[in-house]
Design an enzyme around this catalytic site. Structure first.
Site, PDB file in Angstrom:
ATOM      1  N   ASP A   1       6.264  50.029  40.746  1.00  0.00           N
ATOM      2  CA  ASP A   1       5.256  49.046  40.313  1.00  0.00           C
ATOM      3  C   ASP A   1       5.432  47.648  40.909  1.00  0.00           C
ATOM      4  OD1 ASP A   1       6.922  49.114  37.076  1.00  0.00           O
ATOM      5  OD2 ASP A   1       7.360  47.859  38.807  1.00  0.00           O
TER       6      ASP A   1
ATOM      7  N   ASN B   1      17.916  52.331  25.666  1.00  0.00           N
ATOM      8  CA  ASN B   1      16.733  53.173  25.486  1.00  0.00           C
ATOM      9  C   ASN B   1      16.514  53.372  23.988  1.00  0.00           C
ATOM     10  OD1 ASN B   1      14.784  55.234  25.514  1.00  0.00           O
ATOM     11  ND2 ASN B   1      15.647  56.159  27.356  1.00  0.00           N
ATOM     12  N   PRO B   2      15.290  53.084  23.486  1.00  0.00           N
ATOM     13  CA  PRO B   2      15.079  53.267  22.038  1.00  0.00           C
ATOM     14  C   PRO B   2      15.090  54.731  21.623  1.00  0.00           C
ATOM     15  CG  PRO B   2      13.035  52.599  23.118  1.00  0.00           C
ATOM     16  CD  PRO B   2      14.122  52.533  24.149  1.00  0.00           C
TER      17      PRO B   2
ATOM     18  N   GLY C   1      15.803  52.505  30.419  1.00  0.00           N
ATOM     19  CA  GLY C   1      14.442  53.038  30.308  1.00  0.00           C
ATOM     20  C   GLY C   1      14.134  54.223  31.189  1.00  0.00           C
ATOM     21  N   THR C   2      15.060  55.210  31.198  1.00  0.00           N
ATOM     22  CA  THR C   2      14.745  56.410  31.959  1.00  0.00           C
ATOM     23  C   THR C   2      15.114  57.644  31.154  1.00  0.00           C
ATOM     24  OG1 THR C   2      15.053  57.620  34.060  1.00  0.00           O
ATOM     25  CG2 THR C   2      16.959  56.412  33.204  1.00  0.00           C
TER      26      THR C   2
ATOM     27  N   TYR D   1      -3.954  56.630  43.007  1.00  0.00           N
ATOM     28  CA  TYR D   1      -2.849  55.673  43.207  1.00  0.00           C
ATOM     29  C   TYR D   1      -3.355  54.229  43.196  1.00  0.00           C
ATOM     30  CZ  TYR D   1       0.979  58.900  43.804  1.00  0.00           C
ATOM     31  OH  TYR D   1       1.951  59.831  43.543  1.00  0.00           O
TER      32      TYR D   1
ATOM     33  N   CYS E   1      -3.092  56.302  64.943  1.00  0.00           N
ATOM     34  CA  CYS E   1      -3.566  57.685  65.227  1.00  0.00           C
ATOM     35  C   CYS E   1      -4.881  58.000  64.531  1.00  0.00           C
ATOM     36  CB  CYS E   1      -2.500  58.695  64.805  1.00  0.00           C
ATOM     37  SG  CYS E   1      -2.329  58.835  63.006  1.00  0.00           S
TER      38      CYS E   1
ATOM     39  N   HIS F   1      12.155  55.851  44.591  1.00  0.00           N
ATOM     40  CA  HIS F   1      10.922  56.665  44.536  1.00  0.00           C
ATOM     41  C   HIS F   1       9.783  55.999  45.286  1.00  0.00           C
ATOM     42  CE1 HIS F   1      12.414  59.020  40.764  1.00  0.00           C
ATOM     43  NE2 HIS F   1      13.042  59.335  41.865  1.00  0.00           N
TER      44      HIS F   1
HETATM   45  N1  APR Z   1      12.833  49.929  26.700  1.00  0.00           N
HETATM   46  C1  APR Z   1      13.704  50.866  27.173  1.00  0.00           C
HETATM   47  N2  APR Z   1      13.362  52.167  27.354  1.00  0.00           N
HETATM   48  C2  APR Z   1      12.098  52.525  27.032  1.00  0.00           C
HETATM   49  C3  APR Z   1      11.143  51.609  26.528  1.00  0.00           C
HETATM   50  C4  APR Z   1      11.556  50.269  26.363  1.00  0.00           C
HETATM   51  N3  APR Z   1      10.712  49.339  25.887  1.00  0.00           N
HETATM   52  N4  APR Z   1       9.977  52.291  26.311  1.00  0.00           N
HETATM   53  C5  APR Z   1      10.202  53.566  26.673  1.00  0.00           C
HETATM   54  N5  APR Z   1      11.477  53.715  27.089  1.00  0.00           N
HETATM   55  C6  APR Z   1      12.146  54.929  27.572  1.00  0.00           C
HETATM   56  C7  APR Z   1      11.651  56.216  26.957  1.00  0.00           C
HETATM   57  O1  APR Z   1      12.361  56.506  25.762  1.00  0.00           O
HETATM   58  C8  APR Z   1      11.988  57.235  28.062  1.00  0.00           C
HETATM   59  O2  APR Z   1      13.296  57.748  27.885  1.00  0.00           O
HETATM   60  O3  APR Z   1      11.814  55.039  28.950  1.00  0.00           O
HETATM   61  C9  APR Z   1      11.924  56.411  29.335  1.00  0.00           C
HETATM   62  C10 APR Z   1      10.744  56.748  30.223  1.00  0.00           C
HETATM   63  O4  APR Z   1      10.942  58.062  30.697  1.00  0.00           O
HETATM   64  P1  APR Z   1       9.915  58.660  31.775  1.00  0.00           P
HETATM   65  O5  APR Z   1       8.530  58.422  31.307  1.00  0.00           O
HETATM   66  O6  APR Z   1      10.377  60.053  32.081  1.00  0.00           O
HETATM   67  O7  APR Z   1      10.101  57.737  33.054  1.00  0.00           O
HETATM   68  P2  APR Z   1      11.266  57.816  34.119  1.00  0.00           P
HETATM   69  O8  APR Z   1      12.555  58.231  33.511  1.00  0.00           O
HETATM   70  O9  APR Z   1      11.249  56.540  34.866  1.00  0.00           O
HETATM   71  O10 APR Z   1      10.740  58.975  35.096  1.00  0.00           O
HETATM   72  C11 APR Z   1      11.483  59.173  36.260  1.00  0.00           C
HETATM   73  O11 APR Z   1       9.889  60.767  37.064  1.00  0.00           O
HETATM   74  O12 APR Z   1       7.815  61.620  37.599  1.00  0.00           O
HETATM   75  C12 APR Z   1       8.866  60.855  38.038  1.00  0.00           C
HETATM   76  O13 APR Z   1       8.424  59.304  39.744  1.00  0.00           O
HETATM   77  C13 APR Z   1       8.427  59.461  38.359  1.00  0.00           C
HETATM   78  O14 APR Z   1       9.966  57.617  38.648  1.00  0.00           O
HETATM   79  C14 APR Z   1       9.495  58.580  37.727  1.00  0.00           C
HETATM   80  C15 APR Z   1      10.590  59.584  37.362  1.00  0.00           C
END
Ligand code: APR
Length: 280
Positions: free
Chosen positions: A111, A238-239, A212-213, A73, A173, A128
């Protein structure tokens, strides 16, 4: 990118009174150079240069090897600490400034980059956790302790030094502190991860931006479903497609902007700034 229909939805949301909310994932920080989890360079992706077994993000592994987990970490934190917010982060801050009373940010990112933009942290829900903090692993007290500065700038290391190990011992502790993050074998709660607050926010939102998820985690999915079933306009930036895409494309209230957040968000916020002056 901003179609007339999306523009109409933005204007409708500006005239509304409920929240204008963001649900954010690792993709927002990708343009800051922080690896995501499930993209090809992601932490959880076998074969990725950043690959780490998901077991590293579990309470069970922390109990077995606390120093190994802490070292991982702290190395991740170092990468985050070196990173800078990108145009997407600043656009979200600008939107908070435009609608201070209605704004809400639900972030999966630990982050700390949102906070480097100078945002008001009152409306930021870090569901998270947050790598800038640690807490007693034995829960002898519930306080969030800021990560000591000596642990922030340590660079990437193979293992912890004696001094670092001492900094990771609870002052009450003498057990270990743990990173203030949610692990895969743990559950969301209100106290640390605001589960009830974010679900209430989701059902009281006029416009939800999903940024971006991949949609791989539980509470973000609940937020998405609650919003979509409450006639909220949902705009996914999201791309790539995600686990949300099919429902978004099927829903009359769903829109997918297939762009990077650092490019799309500033344009959207600029459009909302213009619309606000015309409407309000
Ligand atoms: N702009 C927008 N989206 C983007 C970009 C960008 N420049 N680059 C990547 N992505 C998208 C990807 O297409 C993907 O769908 O971001 C997403 C990232 O997905 P993950 O890597 O799964 O991340 P996330 O969705 O945040 O994961 C959720 O999972 O393991 C846990 O704690 C961890 O918080 C995290 C959670």
């Amino acid at each position: 990118m901003i179609t007339p229909e999306i523009k109409e939805r933005l204007a409708k949301a500006i005239k509304g009174e409920k929240h204008i909310s963001f649900l954010v994932g690792a993709g927002l920080s990708a343009e800051s150079g922080i690896p995501t989890f499930r993209d090809k360079d992601g932490y959880w992706m076998p074969g990725s240069p950043n690959y780490t077994p998901q077991q590293m993000a579990t309470w069970r592994m922390f109990c077995q090897q606390p120093l190994v987990i802490w070292n991982w970490y702290l190395n991740r934190f170092h990468i985050c600490y070196q990173a800078k917010p990108n145009a997407g982060h600043f656009a979200i801050k600008d939107l908070q400034d435009l609608f201070p009373e209605r704004f809400a940010l639900i972030t999966q990112n630990v982050d700390g980059l949102h906070f480097q933009t100078g945002m008001n942290s009152k409306q930021i829900y870090s569901i998270h956790g947050d790598l800038r903090f640690m807490r007693c692993a034995a829960a002898c007290h519930k306080d969030l302790i800021p990560l000591p500065n000596q642990l922030k700038n340590r660079g990437l290391q193979e293992k912890l030094t004696k001094e670092e190990i001492m900094l990771l011992q609870c002052s009450d502790c003498s057990g270990f502190y743990r990173p203030h993050v949610l692990w895969f074998d743990e559950i969301y709660n209100e106290e640390y991860y605001k589960i009830h607050t974010v679900k209430y926010t989701a059902i009281n939102t006029d416009l939800l931006f999903i940024i971006g998820t991949s949609g791989a985690t539980n509470l973000p999915n609940q937020v998405f479903q609650l919003a979509l079933r409450n006639n909220t306009t949902v705009i996914d930036i999201n791309p790539n497609s995600s686990l949300f895409t099919a429902e978004i494309l099927y829903s009359p209230n769903g829109y997918w902007i297939k762009e990077k957040s650092g490019e799309a968000l500033p344009l959207i916020v600029e459009e909302m700034r213009k619309l606000k002056t015309e409407i309000v």
